[in-house]
Write an enzyme that holds these catalytic residues in place. Structure first.
Site, PDB file in Angstrom:
ATOM      1  N   ARG A   1      68.731  30.382  37.598  1.00  0.00           N
ATOM      2  CA  ARG A   1      70.154  30.093  37.493  1.00  0.00           C
ATOM      3  C   ARG A   1      70.596  29.079  38.532  1.00  0.00           C
ATOM      4  O   ARG A   1      69.908  28.877  39.545  1.00  0.00           O
ATOM      5  CB  ARG A   1      71.002  31.361  37.599  1.00  0.00           C
ATOM      6  CG  ARG A   1      70.624  32.278  38.737  1.00  0.00           C
ATOM      7  CD  ARG A   1      71.305  33.652  38.583  1.00  0.00           C
ATOM      8  NE  ARG A   1      70.691  34.615  39.480  1.00  0.00           N
ATOM      9  CZ  ARG A   1      70.874  35.918  39.414  1.00  0.00           C
ATOM     10  NH1 ARG A   1      71.663  36.442  38.500  1.00  0.00           N
ATOM     11  NH2 ARG A   1      70.272  36.730  40.270  1.00  0.00           N
TER      12      ARG A   1
ATOM     13  N   GLU B   1      68.129  28.882  41.958  1.00  0.00           N
ATOM     14  CA  GLU B   1      67.425  30.099  42.386  1.00  0.00           C
ATOM     15  C   GLU B   1      66.075  30.193  41.679  1.00  0.00           C
ATOM     16  O   GLU B   1      66.023  30.301  40.452  1.00  0.00           O
ATOM     17  CB  GLU B   1      68.317  31.298  42.030  1.00  0.00           C
ATOM     18  CG  GLU B   1      67.789  32.626  42.500  1.00  0.00           C
ATOM     19  CD  GLU B   1      68.802  33.757  42.243  1.00  0.00           C
ATOM     20  OE1 GLU B   1      70.013  33.564  42.457  1.00  0.00           O
ATOM     21  OE2 GLU B   1      68.345  34.822  41.797  1.00  0.00           O
TER      22      GLU B   1
ATOM     23  N   ASP C   1      72.932  47.718  43.847  1.00  0.00           N
ATOM     24  CA  ASP C   1      74.027  46.755  43.970  1.00  0.00           C
ATOM     25  C   ASP C   1      74.793  47.085  45.250  1.00  0.00           C
ATOM     26  O   ASP C   1      74.629  48.161  45.819  1.00  0.00           O
ATOM     27  CB  ASP C   1      74.988  46.881  42.783  1.00  0.00           C
ATOM     28  CG  ASP C   1      74.380  46.326  41.509  1.00  0.00           C
ATOM     29  OD1 ASP C   1      73.493  45.463  41.604  1.00  0.00           O
ATOM     30  OD2 ASP C   1      74.794  46.767  40.418  1.00  0.00           O
TER      31      ASP C   1
HETATM   32  N1  UDP Z   1      68.621  39.048  31.846  1.00  0.00           N
HETATM   33  C1  UDP Z   1      68.232  38.298  30.754  1.00  0.00           C
HETATM   34  N2  UDP Z   1      68.917  37.168  30.428  1.00  0.00           N
HETATM   35  C2  UDP Z   1      69.990  36.741  31.165  1.00  0.00           C
HETATM   36  C3  UDP Z   1      70.399  37.503  32.282  1.00  0.00           C
HETATM   37  C4  UDP Z   1      69.691  38.643  32.610  1.00  0.00           C
HETATM   38  O1  UDP Z   1      67.276  38.644  30.080  1.00  0.00           O
HETATM   39  O2  UDP Z   1      70.568  35.687  30.821  1.00  0.00           O
HETATM   40  C5  UDP Z   1      67.849  40.274  32.184  1.00  0.00           C
HETATM   41  C6  UDP Z   1      66.696  40.003  33.127  1.00  0.00           C
HETATM   42  O3  UDP Z   1      65.629  40.863  32.737  1.00  0.00           O
HETATM   43  C7  UDP Z   1      67.232  40.427  34.473  1.00  0.00           C
HETATM   44  C8  UDP Z   1      68.134  41.595  34.107  1.00  0.00           C
HETATM   45  O4  UDP Z   1      68.683  41.221  32.846  1.00  0.00           O
HETATM   46  O5  UDP Z   1      66.205  40.813  35.332  1.00  0.00           O
HETATM   47  C9  UDP Z   1      69.268  41.845  35.109  1.00  0.00           C
HETATM   48  O6  UDP Z   1      69.979  40.652  35.310  1.00  0.00           O
HETATM   49  P1  UDP Z   1      71.175  40.501  36.339  1.00  0.00           P
HETATM   50  O7  UDP Z   1      71.581  39.064  36.314  1.00  0.00           O
HETATM   51  O8  UDP Z   1      72.187  41.531  36.017  1.00  0.00           O
HETATM   52  O9  UDP Z   1      70.497  40.918  37.704  1.00  0.00           O
HETATM   53  P2  UDP Z   1      70.520  40.312  39.175  1.00  0.00           P
HETATM   54  O10 UDP Z   1      69.305  39.467  39.273  1.00  0.00           O
HETATM   55  O11 UDP Z   1      71.782  39.530  39.309  1.00  0.00           O
HETATM   56  O12 UDP Z   1      70.439  41.511  40.072  1.00  0.00           O
END
Ligand code: UDP
Length: 368
Positions: free
Chosen positions: A279, A299, A349
């Protein structure tokens, strides 16, 4: 002994614990090996833009009491997380909602969208999903899985979706309303002035030493206090005696750009495997900034080894079993409290970390 508590790690867990102990007239020393307080919520101010140095942090909670708790220290703005996903040359709204379904299939009503998803779940889903791929397809069907989940998840975790635990994907909400708000929680926002304000308030009046590595002289540090609150890696604490736990690491590539708006949103996910980052964060949008410049961060998920920062615990069966061994060992030393994402080896979180520290305080001080 000079202190009641030595708190190792000035992140959110350590700061909340220190604040509450200090309030109960206990003398605390907080140490951190980094050159700043705040752990992963630390922000660096780049000419008025708070840069989330360790990845995007968006506070959210459903808990009234917890919301009141954090609002003692900071006021939150009304930022709502509505990430955009880019996949196969198109943009999609997240989380999966009526907008996403329209963008994917042109479906206009909940009935049409449900019919589409259900037919895919029936064709490809399973009643007892045993891994992330099966879980995702059983939740949202094959199209969404293949467009928005599979490649993102595999690069995020560096593993095949069929080798990942299903619980990771349960974090992703699915809804049949036109609602791009990622979190379902009642409360959400970014502290006005950034997260450093929250940390500074929590640690007000408490002795904090940065650039101090606990393990450089553990015995001497332990002598300083009656009890230790350890928020680092539990496996490191025990000298990796059951072998290291696995983590996923991240690398951040941050750039300042002399334009006022790079992507029009705080978070844009890059879901295709061709992009090696997951992202791009444009920090000013967390606080509705109107500076002439902007700061973006790409990232990159990275394999972890002992030389890298541990970000995400890998809570699969092998690692979880290993963690249980460490946890048992930890329980045998009553004057050390283990807490936080790394010491509890949990994908926490921020609100959960705070709740966990407050719960620990209650047991520690025999309060109901
Ligand atoms: N995920 C996905 N597509 C996206 C965003 C998230 O498949 O566009 C999945 C991915 O497996 C990720 C999980 O959802 O590990 C959790 O994502 P989130 O962004 O909520 O977690 P963060 O990394 O921000 O803790």
């Amino acid at each position: 002994m000079k202190y009641d508590y030595l708190i190792v790690g000035a992140g959110l867990y350590g700061s909340v614990f220190a604040h509450e102990a200090n309030k109960r007239n206990k003398k605390c020393l907080v140490i951190d090996k980094r050159n700043h307080k705040g752990g992963n919520v630390f922000c660096e101010n780049v000419e008025g833009i708070n840069v989330h140095k360790y990845g995007a942090h968006i506070f959210h909670t459903n808990d009234d009491e917890l919301w009141r708790y954090v609002n003692q220290f900071v006021t939150f703005n009304n930022f709502v997380n509505s990430p955009i996903a880019t996949a196969k040359g198109k943009l999609y709204n997240l989380p999966f909602n009526m907008n996403t379904f329209y963008q994917l299939w042109g479906t206009k009503t909940p009935e049409e969208a449900k019919a589409k998803i259900n037919s895919q779940i029936q064709e490809f889903g399973t009643d007892n999903p045993s891994n992330l791929e099966e879980q995702a397809i059983s939740l949202v069907g094959k199209d969404i899985y293949e467009t928005l989940i599979k490649e993102y998840t595999e690069k995020q975790w560096g593993k095949k979706a069929t080798d990942l635990p299903s619980f990771i994907i349960k974090r992703l909400p699915v809804r049949f309303t036109f609602d791009n708000n990622y979190f379902k929680d009642k409360y959400q926002g970014i502290p006005i002035g950034g997260y450093n304000v929250l940390i500074d308030k929590l640690l007000e009046g408490i002795e904090v030493r940065t650039n101090v590595d606990y393990f450089s002289d553990k015995d001497a540090f332990d002598q300083l206090a009656a009890k230790v609150v350890f928020t680092g890696k539990i496996d490191e604490y025990f000298n990796y005696c059951f072998e290291p736990l696995e983590y996923r690491s991240l690398e951040f590539d941050t750039q300042r750009l002399e334009i006022d708006n790079y992507q029009g949103n705080a978070v844009v996910n890059y879901n295709d495997k061709e992009f090696t980052y997951t992202r791009i964060i444009e920090h000013k949008h967390f606080e509705f900034g109107n500076q002439a410049h902007t700061v973006i961060t790409k990232e990159y998920p990275k394999d972890w080894d002992l030389s890298k920062e541990a970000y995400y615990p890998i809570n699969d069966e092998v690692n979880q079993a290993k963690y249980e061994l460490y946890k048992e060992k930890a329980l045998s030393i009553p004057n050390v409290i283990f807490g936080g994402r790394l010491a509890e080896y949990r994908y926490y979180d921020m609100h959960q970390i705070i709740a966990s520290a407050l719960k620990r305080i209650k047991t520690e001080f025999n309060e109901s």
